[in-house]
Design a protein around this motif. Structure first.
Motif, PDB file in Angstrom:
ATOM      1  N   ALA A  49       0.836  -1.213   0.000  1.00 29.18           N
ATOM      2  CA  ALA A  49       0.000   0.000   0.000  1.00 29.18           C
ATOM      3  C   ALA A  49       0.861   1.250   0.000  1.00 29.18           C
ATOM      4  O   ALA A  49       1.975   1.254   0.537  1.00 29.18           O
ATOM      5  CB  ALA A  49      -0.910   0.007   1.230  1.00 29.18           C
ATOM      6  N   PRO A  50       0.330   2.323  -0.575  1.00 36.01           N
ATOM      7  CA  PRO A  50       1.000   3.612  -0.451  1.00 36.01           C
ATOM      8  C   PRO A  50       0.714   4.243   0.914  1.00 36.01           C
ATOM      9  O   PRO A  50      -0.282   3.897   1.560  1.00 36.01           O
ATOM     10  CB  PRO A  50       0.363   4.444  -1.568  1.00 36.01           C
ATOM     11  N   THR A  51       1.570   5.123   1.290  1.00 32.30           N
ATOM     12  CA  THR A  51       1.323   5.934   2.488  1.00 32.30           C
ATOM     13  C   THR A  51       0.327   7.035   2.113  1.00 32.30           C
ATOM     14  O   THR A  51       0.409   7.599   1.026  1.00 32.30           O
ATOM     15  CB  THR A  51       2.647   6.568   2.960  1.00 32.30           C
ATOM     16  N   TYR A  52      -0.597   7.290   2.997  1.00 27.61           N
ATOM     17  CA  TYR A  52      -1.658   8.272   2.683  1.00 27.61           C
ATOM     18  C   TYR A  52      -1.947   9.083   3.929  1.00 27.61           C
ATOM     19  O   TYR A  52      -2.260   8.522   4.979  1.00 27.61           O
ATOM     20  CB  TYR A  52      -2.902   7.496   2.232  1.00 27.61           C
ATOM     21  N   ASN A  53      -1.809  10.393   3.833  1.00 24.80           N
ATOM     22  CA  ASN A  53      -1.962  11.260   5.016  1.00 24.80           C
ATOM     23  C   ASN A  53      -1.122  10.750   6.185  1.00 24.80           C
ATOM     24  O   ASN A  53      -1.579  10.675   7.329  1.00 24.80           O
ATOM     25  CB  ASN A  53      -3.434  11.361   5.437  1.00 24.80           C
ATOM     26  N   SER A  54       0.087  10.360   5.866  1.00 22.13           N
ATOM     27  CA  SER A  54       1.052   9.815   6.850  1.00 22.13           C
ATOM     28  C   SER A  54       0.602   8.491   7.454  1.00 22.13           C
ATOM     29  O   SER A  54       1.191   8.028   8.437  1.00 22.13           O
ATOM     30  CB  SER A  54       1.326  10.808   7.990  1.00 22.13           C
ATOM     31  N   GLY A  55      -0.436   7.904   6.913  1.00 24.73           N
ATOM     32  CA  GLY A  55      -0.935   6.638   7.454  1.00 24.73           C
ATOM     33  C   GLY A  55      -1.065   5.581   6.365  1.00 24.73           C
ATOM     34  O   GLY A  55      -0.437   5.679   5.299  1.00 24.73           O
ATOM     35  N   ILE A  56      -1.892   4.591   6.650  1.00 25.19           N
ATOM     36  CA  ILE A  56      -2.105   3.492   5.698  1.00 25.19           C
ATOM     37  C   ILE A  56      -3.166   3.932   4.681  1.00 25.19           C
ATOM     38  O   ILE A  56      -4.168   4.550   5.062  1.00 25.19           O
ATOM     39  CB  ILE A  56      -2.598   2.230   6.446  1.00 25.19           C
ATOM     40  N   PHE A  57      -2.967   3.613   3.419  1.00 24.59           N
ATOM     41  CA  PHE A  57      -3.965   3.880   2.370  1.00 24.59           C
ATOM     42  C   PHE A  57      -5.328   3.378   2.881  1.00 24.59           C
ATOM     43  O   PHE A  57      -5.466   2.207   3.270  1.00 24.59           O
ATOM     44  CB  PHE A  57      -3.536   3.122   1.118  1.00 24.59           C
ATOM     45  N   PRO A  58      -6.345   4.257   2.940  1.00 26.34           N
ATOM     46  CA  PRO A  58      -7.589   3.899   3.659  1.00 26.34           C
ATOM     47  C   PRO A  58      -8.226   2.555   3.285  1.00 26.34           C
ATOM     48  O   PRO A  58      -8.656   1.825   4.191  1.00 26.34           O
ATOM     49  CB  PRO A  58      -8.511   5.086   3.369  1.00 26.34           C
ATOM     50  N   PRO A  59      -8.318   2.169   2.008  1.00 30.86           N
ATOM     51  CA  PRO A  59      -8.934   0.857   1.747  1.00 30.86           C
ATOM     52  C   PRO A  59      -8.141  -0.310   2.365  1.00 30.86           C
ATOM     53  O   PRO A  59      -8.727  -1.308   2.798  1.00 30.86           O
ATOM     54  CB  PRO A  59      -8.946   0.757   0.212  1.00 30.86           C
ATOM     55  N   MET A  60      -6.805  -0.154   2.418  1.00 33.13           N
ATOM     56  CA  MET A  60      -5.992  -1.202   3.053  1.00 33.13           C
ATOM     57  C   MET A  60      -6.202  -1.180   4.569  1.00 33.13           C
ATOM     58  O   MET A  60      -6.266  -2.230   5.221  1.00 33.13           O
ATOM     59  CB  MET A  60      -4.514  -0.989   2.720  1.00 33.13           C
ATOM     60  N   GLU A  61      -6.336   0.021   5.117  1.00 36.53           N
ATOM     61  CA  GLU A  61      -6.601   0.138   6.548  1.00 36.53           C
ATOM     62  C   GLU A  61      -7.935  -0.532   6.886  1.00 36.53           C
ATOM     63  O   GLU A  61      -8.068  -1.209   7.907  1.00 36.53           O
ATOM     64  CB  GLU A  61      -6.621   1.606   6.955  1.00 36.53           C
ATOM     65  N   ASN A  62      -8.907  -0.345   6.003  1.00 37.40           N
ATOM     66  CA  ASN A  62     -10.220  -0.971   6.198  1.00 37.40           C
ATOM     67  C   ASN A  62     -10.102  -2.493   6.220  1.00 37.40           C
ATOM     68  O   ASN A  62     -10.696  -3.181   7.059  1.00 37.40           O
ATOM     69  CB  ASN A  62     -11.157  -0.508   5.068  1.00 37.40           C
ATOM     70  N   LEU A  63      -9.305  -3.030   5.289  1.00 34.89           N
ATOM     71  CA  LEU A  63      -9.101  -4.484   5.266  1.00 34.89           C
ATOM     72  C   LEU A  63      -8.445  -4.956   6.563  1.00 34.89           C
ATOM     73  O   LEU A  63      -8.888  -5.939   7.173  1.00 34.89           O
ATOM     74  CB  LEU A  63      -8.231  -4.880   4.062  1.00 34.89           C
ATOM     75  N   LEU A  64      -7.401  -4.250   6.988  1.00 35.66           N
ATOM     76  CA  LEU A  64      -6.694  -4.662   8.211  1.00 35.66           C
ATOM     77  C   LEU A  64      -7.625  -4.583   9.424  1.00 35.66           C
ATOM     78  O   LEU A  64      -7.592  -5.465  10.293  1.00 35.66           O
ATOM     79  CB  LEU A  64      -5.454  -3.796   8.416  1.00 35.66           C
ATOM     80  N   SER A  65      -8.466  -3.552   9.470  1.00 30.87           N
ATOM     81  CA  SER A  65      -9.428  -3.441  10.586  1.00 30.87           C
ATOM     82  C   SER A  65     -10.377  -4.633  10.588  1.00 30.87           C
ATOM     83  O   SER A  65     -10.703  -5.183  11.644  1.00 30.87           O
ATOM     84  CB  SER A  65     -10.263  -2.172  10.464  1.00 30.87           C
ATOM     85  N   ASP A  66     -10.826  -5.008   9.404  1.00 34.29           N
ATOM     86  CA  ASP A  66     -11.738  -6.148   9.313  1.00 34.29           C
ATOM     87  C   ASP A  66     -11.035  -7.445   9.727  1.00 34.29           C
ATOM     88  O   ASP A  66     -11.626  -8.304  10.391  1.00 34.29           O
ATOM     89  CB  ASP A  66     -12.265  -6.273   7.876  1.00 34.29           C
ATOM     90  N   MET A  67      -9.777  -7.580   9.326  1.00 32.64           N
ATOM     91  CA  MET A  67      -9.013  -8.778   9.730  1.00 32.64           C
ATOM     92  C   MET A  67      -8.889  -8.857  11.249  1.00 32.64           C
ATOM     93  O   MET A  67      -9.036  -9.920  11.844  1.00 32.64           O
ATOM     94  CB  MET A  67      -7.625  -8.777   9.072  1.00 32.64           C
ATOM     95  N   VAL A  68      -8.630  -7.712  11.869  1.00 34.23           N
ATOM     96  CA  VAL A  68      -8.540  -7.686  13.342  1.00 34.23           C
ATOM     97  C   VAL A  68      -9.900  -8.048  13.934  1.00 34.23           C
ATOM     98  O   VAL A  68     -10.016  -8.902  14.825  1.00 34.23           O
ATOM     99  CB  VAL A  68      -8.081  -6.293  13.842  1.00 34.23           C
ATOM    100  N   ALA A  69     -10.966  -7.412  13.412  1.00 38.54           N
ATOM    101  CA  ALA A  69     -12.316  -7.633  13.961  1.00 38.54           C
ATOM    102  C   ALA A  69     -12.735  -9.090  13.834  1.00 38.54           C
ATOM    103  O   ALA A  69     -13.447  -9.619  14.699  1.00 38.54           O
ATOM    104  CB  ALA A  69     -13.321  -6.734  13.245  1.00 38.54           C
ATOM    105  N   LEU A  70     -12.296  -9.750  12.769  1.00 35.81           N
ATOM    106  CA  LEU A  70     -12.723 -11.135  12.526  1.00 35.81           C
ATOM    107  C   LEU A  70     -11.736 -12.153  13.104  1.00 35.81           C
ATOM    108  O   LEU A  70     -11.832 -13.348  12.806  1.00 35.81           O
ATOM    109  CB  LEU A  70     -12.925 -11.362  11.024  1.00 35.81           C
ATOM    110  N   SER A  71     -10.790 -11.663  13.913  1.00 37.18           N
ATOM    111  CA  SER A  71      -9.854 -12.542  14.627  1.00 37.18           C
ATOM    112  C   SER A  71      -9.020 -13.415  13.704  1.00 37.18           C
ATOM    113  O   SER A  71      -8.696 -14.561  14.045  1.00 37.18           O
ATOM    114  CB  SER A  71     -10.605 -13.443  15.621  1.00 37.18           C
TER     115      SER A  71
END
Ligand code: FEO
Length: 398
Positions: free
Chosen positions: A311-333
């Protein structure tokens, strides 16, 4: 007009299909639609197991009336109180006011929250039985598969497990009802996995508990609330559930998921995918995180053993769609995966560290190699880094 089907002597499927709904739970795309299954057992007493979503309520009520043929409805067993299965409960009770509702204490709390109606209750707990003549039903609690009130019902006479959401799948039935009337592996498995991973995926330990209870039963038929009824090859779907609920990869293979704003990160992933294929790795999948619904990505994460996240860096963070995927991975254990990371940044590549931090909150995630950092586009001298990454993936896949 009704559309019903006898699945055992005196036992009927009275569900239906919704091919108009775009998003299940207003989240998950269902291009193949979805079925809502409900069942009626005609015995000395009559029993309805669950209802359906309101979208097909009219058909369902016709089905119920047709099956009962003027008989009164004695019991409704409520295995699951999510509205895709209970939405018609109030209307059924209005039509059959003497009916007794069978559920556990949590079921009745939810009935009260949703409907605020006076009902005749039969409160059951683990292993309680209900005899209706030939049939004896045993109730087993299956909390969090997928809501806390979920229970499953085993019919000793037919050796049928009414399994609530468990063993269900996205996809409308096309006139077929039984698993042996479809090519499940080719036509349904991807949707079954996507359904499992996204709807029940968080609750692996609870699914394991249910599988343990089910292993003590002689089961000839599994009747889920969505998708085909299983009357053969039960080990196939049970073993899939066992694998998914242990978070074991179903297959060895590499899923490359990338975000790319102008194509440079995508180009690097193309090179990695090509190198993997040339090295003889057949199971390689590539997805643009911006263009692929996260439920499909989650399904592939449950499917395969290895991930490359780029992923590219975006606003000094993770590219939002990738961040969304990672959040879902965390949420789904999600756990038990091997992951390689790649980041891009024209003036400040900062996202690999943040992706790694997210992954480190998940259990049994192995991160192989050092993240590769691309500055705007791949330099020629970085090809060796890609070769190194590919070698590590191949070694790990052995
Ligand atoms: Fe198909 Fe959890 O409802």
């Amino acid at each position: 007009m009704n559309c019903i089907r006898e699945i055992n002597e005196g036992v009927y499927w009275v569900g239906g299909n919704d091919r108009r709904l775009s998003l299940f739970e207003n989240i998950f795309p269902i291009p193949r639609g979805i079925s809502y299954n409900a069942y009626v057992v005609l015995d000395e007493k009559t029993v309805l197991l669950d209802t359906v979503d309101w979208s097909i309520g009219s058909l369902f009520l016709d089905n119920l009336e047709a099956v009962l043929q003027g008989r009164k409805l004695d019991y409704i067993i409520v295995n699951h109180m999510e509205p895709d299965h209970c939405a018609c409960l109030k209307e059924v009770i209005a039509r059959y006011p003497d009916v007794i509702i069978v559920g556990n204490t949590k079921t009745f709390t939810m009935i009260d929250q949703f409907f605020k109606i006076e009902i005749n209750k039969l409160i059951v707990k683990e292993n309680d039985e209900l005899n209706t003549g030939k049939h004896t039903f045993t109730f087993m609690m299956a909390p969090l598969v997928h809501w806390p009130e979920v229970m499953v019902t085993y019919d000793h006479y037919d050796k049928t497990l009414y399994s609530a959401d468990a063993f269900g799948t996205f996809g409308a039935l096309d006139g077929s009802l039984f698993n042996d009337e479809v090519e499940f592996d080719r036509e349904w498995l991807d949707d079954a996995r996507r359904y499992y991973a996204n709807i029940v995926g968080k609750y692996g330990p609870q699914v394991q508990s249910l599988l343990k209870k089910a292993s003590n039963l002689e089961i000839k038929m599994i009747c889920p609330l969505h998708g085909p009824v299983w009357r053969s090859n039960l080990d196939y779907i049970i073993s899939k559930y066992d694998c998914w609920s242990k978070y074991e990869p179903e297959q060895q293979g590499v899923v490359l998921i990338y975000g790319s704003i102008y194509g440079n990160t995508e180009n690097v992933i193309e090179i990695i995918a090509s190198k993997l294929k040339q090295a003889g790795i057949n199971q390689v999948k590539m997805y643009d995180v911006s263009k692929t619904h996260v439920s499909n990505l989650i399904s592939e994460v449950f499917h395969y053993s290895h991930l490359v996240l780029a992923a590219p860096t975006y606003n000094s963070g993770i590219f939002p769609p990738m961040e969304n995927l990672l959040s879902d991975m965390v949420a789904l254990s999600v756990k038990k995966r091997t992951v390689a990371l790649l980041e891009n940044g024209t003036w400040g590549a900062l996202c690999a560290k943040q992706m790694r931090a997210r992954l480190e909150t998940m259990k049994d995630i192995e991160i192989i190699g050092e993240p590769i950092t691309i500055k705007s586009s791949l330099r020629d001298d970085q090809l060796v880094d890609l070769d190194c990454l590919v070698s590590s993936l191949i070694e790990s896949l052995k």
